[in-house]
Design an enzyme around this catalytic site. Structure first.
Site, PDB file in Angstrom:
ATOM      1  N   CYS A  32      95.378  76.906  43.067  1.00 49.28           N
ATOM      2  CA  CYS A  32      94.618  75.489  42.547  1.00 49.28           C
ATOM      3  C   CYS A  32      94.951  75.816  40.890  1.00 49.28           C
ATOM      4  CB  CYS A  32      93.400  74.919  42.733  1.00 49.28           C
ATOM      5  SG  CYS A  32      91.923  76.478  43.226  1.00 49.28           S
ATOM      6  N   HIS A 296      87.265  76.131  42.426  1.00 54.61           N
ATOM      7  CA  HIS A 296      88.465  75.482  42.814  1.00 54.61           C
ATOM      8  C   HIS A 296      88.897  74.274  41.656  1.00 54.61           C
ATOM      9  CE1 HIS A 296      91.326  72.966  44.519  1.00 54.61           C
ATOM     10  NE2 HIS A 296      90.471  71.713  44.506  1.00 54.61           N
TER      11      HIS A 296
END
Length: 357
Positions: A32, A296
């Site tokens: 990510c 994330h």
């Protein structure tokens, strides 16, 4: 992204930009950090020589060409070849640990500069290669004369010039040293703003006691005042908020969830030598999570006056007001862990080669 893609197309309707493609990027376990940065890079360069050896630039060009030539307007692309190349070039990104999006951005831009300069070297002779620094390029000097740097599209878009001024408090001689930068890393405080962070960045620091400055005119260590100024603003101003800080009392890094307000329109008033510079926010890399070693990354991108939310494979249209949810938390322990980490501002000035706005 089938249903989500259809939802995005439906949301944009007749306003879907002609020729534009909005694709999510597949996440390979922990990539990510890579996807969030790639979604911000609109530029790609077609490889002119089909026999050129594969490198990070060719893989990046291939990825964006793959997206731009899709018949569908939305969907998902797997950046497998690009990610494999990243891992091959830098062992830091080979494992499955949580990686830092800012470190990846610096690595990517510096690596692209190296590749582009090597390609240009065939037509322009340069005796000494540039010295790589964490967030910019220092050009070598020969016989006291500064070499003309090679100007790549990375430099044209991201590079600015800082002036480090030191004033001796005895003889009042000012020593100035220029250095280039590709981004600005700013210390942050609770309930602050980008403007106040920039003021702190360019504030005057007194050098005394063990930190005295060696003045060439006085030929001795002297107390001095030091400050940093932006001498030449970049076309794209990248601001990195230093949200991960080493806490000595804890013996580890901690994420600072501080609320730092960043405006949609930014004026650089206190850091420029001359006139004010105006910038418009067009992208934000957001870190989601409570700690530095897990979490994330997602990105918010403004495209054709619409704000889009990129979360790996998922792409959605969001309201402009949603950007404010990533300012940070006014209290240390809050439920919202979405915090703006890297900000991308584009200069509203027409010419990015000027030294002042």
């Amino acid at each position: 992204m089938g249903a989500a893609g259809s939802k995005l197309e439906k949301a944009l309707g007749d306003q879907f930009p002609e020729g534009e493609r909005y694709f999510g990027l597949e996440n390979f376990g922990n990539t990510c950090y890579c996807n969030s940065v790639l979604q911000l890079l609109e530029y790609y360069e077609k490889v002119k020589n089909p026999d050129v050896e594969e490198n990070l630039l060719t893989c990046l060009a291939e990825l964006f060409t793959q997206i731009s030539t899709q018949k569908k307007k939305t969907g998902v692309i797997a950046p497998k070849r690009f990610v494999q190349r990243v891992k091959k070039e830098n062992e830091l990104f080979r494992g499955y640990m949580h990686q830092d999006a800012h470190e990846f951005l610096n690595f990517l831009l510096n690596e692209l500069v190296d590749i582009l300069e090597k390609e240009t070297k065939g037509t322009k002779e340069h005796s000494s290669p540039p010295e790589k620094i964490p967030n910019g390029i220092h050009m070598p000097q020969a016989n006291g004369v500064r070499k003309e740097p090679l100007v790549t599209w990375v430099h044209k878009n991201f590079q600015g010039i800082l002036t480090n001024e030191t004033k001796c408090l005895r003889c009042e001689t000012v020593t100035a040293r220029d250095e280039t930068f590709l981004d600005l890393s700013l210390d942050i405080e609770q309930n602050s703003s980008i403007t106040s962070c920039l003021k702190n960045f360019s504030s005057t620091e007194t050098l005394n006691a063990e930190d005295k400055f060696f003045c060439d005119k006085c030929c001795s260590l002297q107390e001095a005042q030091k400050r940093m100024k932006i001498k030449k603003q970049p076309h794209i101003l990248v601001i990195h908020l230093k949200r991960f800080k080493y806490m000595e009392q804890l013996g580890r890094y901690k994420k600072l969830s501080y609320r730092v307000v960043f405006p949609l329109e930014l004026k650089l008033t206190n850091t420029m030598e001359d006139a004010d510079c105006e910038y418009s926010l067009f992208a934000v890399v957001v870190h989601v999570g409570s700690g530095p070693n897990h979490g994330h990354y997602v990105s918010l991108v403004k495209s054709h006056n619409h704000w889009l939310f990129f979360d790996d494979e998922n792409v959605e249209m969001i309201d402009e007001s949603a950007v404010q949810t990533s300012f940070g938390s006014a209290q240390e322990y809050a439920s919202n862990t979405d915090h703006g980490y890297i900000l991308f501002y584009e200069s509203l000035a027409g010419n990015n080669n000027i030294t002042s706005c």
